[in-house]
Design an enzyme around this catalytic site. Structure first.
Site, PDB file in Angstrom:
ATOM      1  CG  HIS A  48      -0.460   0.476   2.422  1.00 19.69           C
ATOM      2  ND1 HIS A  48      -0.096  -0.523   3.534  1.00 19.69           N
ATOM      3  CD2 HIS A  48      -0.459   1.598   2.768  1.00 19.69           C
ATOM      4  CE1 HIS A  48      -0.046   0.029   4.421  1.00 19.69           C
ATOM      5  NE2 HIS A  48      -0.052   1.473   4.276  1.00 19.69           N
TER       6      HIS A  48
ATOM      7  CG  ASP B 205       0.143  -4.037   2.852  1.00 13.99           C
ATOM      8  OD1 ASP B 205       0.806  -3.302   1.813  1.00 13.99           O
ATOM      9  OD2 ASP B 205      -0.477  -3.230   3.465  1.00 13.99           O
TER      10      ASP B 205
ATOM     11  CB  SER C 192       2.731   1.745   6.340  1.00 11.17           C
ATOM     12  OG  SER C 192       1.456   1.149   6.881  1.00 11.17           O
TER      13      SER C 192
HETATM   14  N1  ARG Z   1      -4.772   0.864   7.454  1.00 10.43           N
HETATM   15  C1  ARG Z   1      -3.309   0.744   7.004  1.00 10.43           C
HETATM   16  C2  ARG Z   1      -2.874   2.312   7.087  1.00 10.43           C
HETATM   17  O1  ARG Z   1      -3.179   2.949   7.647  1.00 10.43           O
HETATM   18  C3  ARG Z   1      -3.386   0.123   5.434  1.00 10.43           C
HETATM   19  C4  ARG Z   1      -4.174   1.053   4.497  1.00 10.43           C
HETATM   20  C5  ARG Z   1      -4.097   0.482   3.007  1.00 10.43           C
HETATM   21  N2  ARG Z   1      -4.922  -0.607   2.667  1.00 10.43           N
HETATM   22  C6  ARG Z   1      -6.393  -0.367   2.361  1.00 10.43           C
HETATM   23  N3  ARG Z   1      -7.000  -1.127   2.127  1.00 10.43           N
HETATM   24  N4  ARG Z   1      -6.828   0.745   2.182  1.00 10.43           N
HETATM   25  O2  ARG Z   1      -2.189   2.704   6.251  1.00 10.43           O
HETATM   26  N1  ASP Z   2      -1.271   1.640   7.941  1.00 16.37           N
HETATM   27  C1  ASP Z   2      -0.509   2.743   8.428  1.00 16.37           C
HETATM   28  C2  ASP Z   2       0.420   3.170   7.468  1.00 16.37           C
HETATM   29  O1  ASP Z   2       0.492   3.258   6.276  1.00 16.37           O
HETATM   30  C3  ASP Z   2      -0.074   2.138   9.842  1.00 16.37           C
HETATM   31  C4  ASP Z   2      -0.894   2.489  10.871  1.00 16.37           C
HETATM   32  O2  ASP Z   2      -1.533   3.468  10.987  1.00 16.37           O
HETATM   33  O3  ASP Z   2      -0.692   1.664  11.897  1.00 16.37           O
HETATM   34  O4  ASP Z   2       1.489   3.899   8.107  1.00 16.37           O
END
Ligand code: ARG
Ligand code: ASP
Length: 724
Positions: A89, A225, A648
């Site tokens: 991502h 990921d 991330s």
């Molecule tokens: N929640 C994770 C972070 O804040 C991954 C987000 C990417 N994935 C998604 N399905 N949008 O970035």
């Molecule tokens: N998914 C998040 C990022 O992209 C990480 C988090 O918020 O824990 O940095």
């Protein structure tokens, strides 16, 4: 039960409970301060390294393997040939950039089988931290207590410029100074930035984004990921713009990969660039966040997502165009929902209020009232005073200024007024802009967002032209946007290019002001810049000063408490251990997931849960090579490291400095950790390094990449042919 027995039971329970309770350590710590603040605790938790092994400016140390990836994620070097690992991502925008309907890397994945096949990514950079310095005394020299916030800011800005200038003179480094503890301390970060970063590998989204937005922020998780990039330097090893003559960077350090696996209680450390946390917000701010700001933002994003859902379901072209935008909108929409729940569950507002009461009492005794006496009262006054302004501020930013058409207008405005911006510059922007844009969808979004703005925001912040136009169209937003888009030249690429052909750069600004869509944007921008921002800045400046005083007071009051500064995009270390958690009464989550779970979730009719045929085949044959454990393929694991957005892609590092996974998310019940950390609930989620290598090697057949890496196996020796 007699008294002795009940005492025995109590003791037993205490022992059991103390064993069960988490060893999570709250905090995102500054790497150069570890030896004083954290080293001992880290070693007590099992770490075999010293603080110097993690951060050192003379010898190579772990920090030399960590990069800020494009300024929004973290990446790490995992080979002596500049190979970088980050999240899927995080590379998503780049993967999408190289994708089209015919050559869809999002869906199919991408693997460069040779260096020549690696893909260039204009604009992408990675930055290393060369050193960190405490510059508080220099920055605050000449700052006096009675000074206005404005004068203070100017003085600090001047000092900052001078200090960074001196620190980088005669080098190719850059330096940035950032405030910590609301401006009670200042640290300088000297960085080295490389701008030739190429895409090396990415699994298909059915692996890299498996579970999609449904599983996002959730445990149990099964997302692979990750993606791979390579940093190139000039032939001299120094940063250089993209060129075919560039060579793979020889990093000062890279992380070996440990295939030994993870067990509950294992020490873990996350090293990366967390973006923003607000651990010291007051009760008033938390109240405002949970009852106003979050609900407003959640609601606006919900409307956008509904529109995009429909647009993307009906067209493959739109699915690709909006993939990255959609993921971005959905991500924080979901996070804010979780955050609100978590803050409520923790009774965050009440806890904060109690802390403030204690502070207030302390502040108004012992001759401290002159300095700290009115801090808490002032907080209440400021936060309560500007409700309408805050609503306007949050709505205009979330609904209006984030519209694509607003971003385009802003850029066109800049082109019209900025001498240095050439026709080529704006054309390059236009090319990229319309690649991910669909006019019908944008029109719908605009209609819905204008309606939201009208609904949320009081009259004094409504642009007059907007009110007039809306009245003219009988209050009908569809009619209004149909008019705006029909009459505009900026809503479609060919029209806009023809317009730029016809008009000299000098006249563009004037002409555009007659364009209804562009000029409506300008009216909103005017409201934002002239009516909302200045007032917001005034309250923010007051708040800055108050928080600075509050923070200084807190540190004085709680002498023995170990404080850590809020995340602010600078390099930090978080540590804890591998562990699961109990998300709800009667439920216990394990610390890991396996490929079995992917097969359980498989749903060929749901794009988020499609399993690639090759992966199913490997599963059926149990062809896991050296990466499996006891006939199973591990996929993700949870640990108790305090992380946030920006973390991330951060490496999860074991007790001896080896990579065991990459961080990519947090578990739903712990998403309030940006405001308040709960050791029982807050878990970071990582992809197991073994799954990453399995996908690269067995799924993609890109064993040549594994050969670049340095593998160890604390479980059993790695077979020599592991990468065949
Ligand atoms: N929640 C994770 C972070 O804040 C991954 C987000 C990417 N994935 C998604 N399905 N949008 O970035
Ligand atoms: N998914 C998040 C990022 O992209 C990480 C988090 O918020 O824990 O940095």
């Amino acid at each position: 039960m007699n008294r002795l027995a009940s005492k025995g039971l109590l003791l037993f329970l205490l022992i059991v409970l103390s064993f069960q309770s988490s060893h999570a350590v709250e905090g995102m710590w500054l790497p150069h301060l570890l030896s004083n603040l954290n080293e001992k605790e880290m070693q007590d938790l099992g770490m075999k390294l010293t603080a110097k092994d993690i951060y050192d400016i003379n010898e190579s140390s772990l920090k030399d393997a960590i990069v800020s990836f494009g300024g929004f994620c973290t990446g790490e070097l995992i080979s002596p040939e500049g190979l970088i690992l980050t999240n899927h991502h995080c590379g998503y925008g780049q993967i999408q950039y190289h994708s089209s309907v015919e050559n869809d890397l999002l869906t199919d994945g991408f693997w460069a089988m040779s260096r020549e096949e690696e893909l260039h990514n204009p604009g992408l950079f990675v930055s290393f931290i060369v050193r960190i310095e405490d510059v508080t005394d220099q920055v605050l020299e000449g700052v006096t207590p009675g000074m206005s916030e404005e004068d203070r800011a100017t003085l600090i800005k001047d000092k900052t410029r001078a200090i960074t200038g001196q620190a980088t003179e005669g080098t190719h480094y850059e330096a940035r100074i950032k405030p910590f503890y609301y401006g009670n301390e200042y640290y300088m970060f000297v960085t080295e930035t490389y701008r030739d970063v190429r895409l090396v590998g990415a699994p298909p989204s059915s692996i890299g984004k498996f579970g999609g937005d449904t599983d996002n922020w959730m445990w149990p998780r099964h997302t692979g990921d990750f993606s791979l990039f390579r940093v190139y330097s000039g032939p001299d090893g120094k940063p250089a713009e993209y060129s075919e003559d560039n060579i793979p960077l020889k990093p000062r350090h890279f992380l070996p990969v440990n295939l030994g696996g993870v067990e509950p209680g294992d020490f873990t450390m996350v090293f990366g660039f967390p973006g923003t946390t607000e651990q010291y917000l007051t009760s008033h701010a938390v109240e405002q966040l949970t009852s106003e700001i979050n609900p407003t933002r959640i609601n606006i994003r919900q409307v956008k997502l509904d529109i995009l859902d429909e647009a993307m379901a009906n067209s493959d072209e739109n699915r690709i165009k909006y993939a990255s935008k959609y993921a971005g909108i959905a991500n924080y929409w979901k996070k804010w929902i979780g955050e609100n729940k978590g803050l409520e569950r923790l009774n965050a507002t009440r806890k904060k209020r109690e802390e403030e009461e204690a502070f207030d009492e302390w502040a108004n005794s012992g001759g401290r009232s002159g300095k700290y006496g009115n801090v808490i009262t002032r907080f209440a006054e400021i936060y309560d005073g500007e409700n309408e302004l805050n609503m306007a501020y949050n709505t205009i930013r979330e609904a209006i200024l984030r519209l694509d058409i607003a971003a385009l207008s802003r850029r066109l405005d800049q082109y019209a007024s900025d001498e240095s911006m050439s026709r080529e510059d704006i054309e390059a922007y236009i090319d990229r802009f319309y690649k991910d844009y669909d006019v019908a969808t944008e029109q719908k979004l605009t209609a819905a967002m204008l309606a939201k703005y009208r609904e949320n925001v009081v009259g004094q912040f409504q642009p007059t032209t907007f009110t007039e136009l809306l009245n003219e169209k009988d209050g009908d937003y569809e009619k209004l946007t149909a008019y705006l888009f029909n009459e505009s030249v900026i809503d479609e690429k060919e029209e806009l290019l023809a317009f730029l052909d016809k008009n000299k750069k000098k006249r563009v600004g004037k002409k555009l002001r007659k364009d209804p869509l562009f000029s409506l944007y300008r009216d909103f921008a005017y409201i934002y810049n002239e009516k909302i921002q200045p007032r917001k800045r005034t309250t923010d400046a007051e708040l800055d000063e108050l928080y600075r005083t509050y923070m200084a007071g807190l540190r004085e009051m709680q002498e023995d408490r170990r404080f850590y500064p809020d995340a602010n995009g600078t390099l930090r270390v978080a540590y804890g251990q591998v562990e699961g958690y109990e998300p709800a009464d009667g439920v216990e989550y394990l610390h890991y997931t396996t490929l079995e779970g992917i097969m359980d979730k498989e749903d060929p009719d749901n794009a988020e849960f499609v399993v690639p045929a090759k992966l199913r085949e490997l599963y059926l044959k149990k062809e896991y090579g050296p990466y499996g454990q006891d006939g199973m393929m591990p996929v993700c694991f949870t640990a108790s490291n305090h992380t946030t957005g920006g973390n991330s892609g951060s490496p999860v590092i074991d007790a001896e400095g080896r990579l065991i996974g990459i961080n990519f998310d947090r578990a739903w019940q712990g998403t309030m950790s940006d405001i308040m950390f709960d050791p029982e609930m807050c878990r970071n989620i990582s992809v197991d390094a073994r799954y990453i290598l399995f996908i690269i090697d067995k799924f993609a057949g890109a064993g040549h990449l594994i050969k670049e890496m340095s593998l160890v196996n604390t479980g059993s020796p790695v077979p020599a042919d592991s990468a065949e």
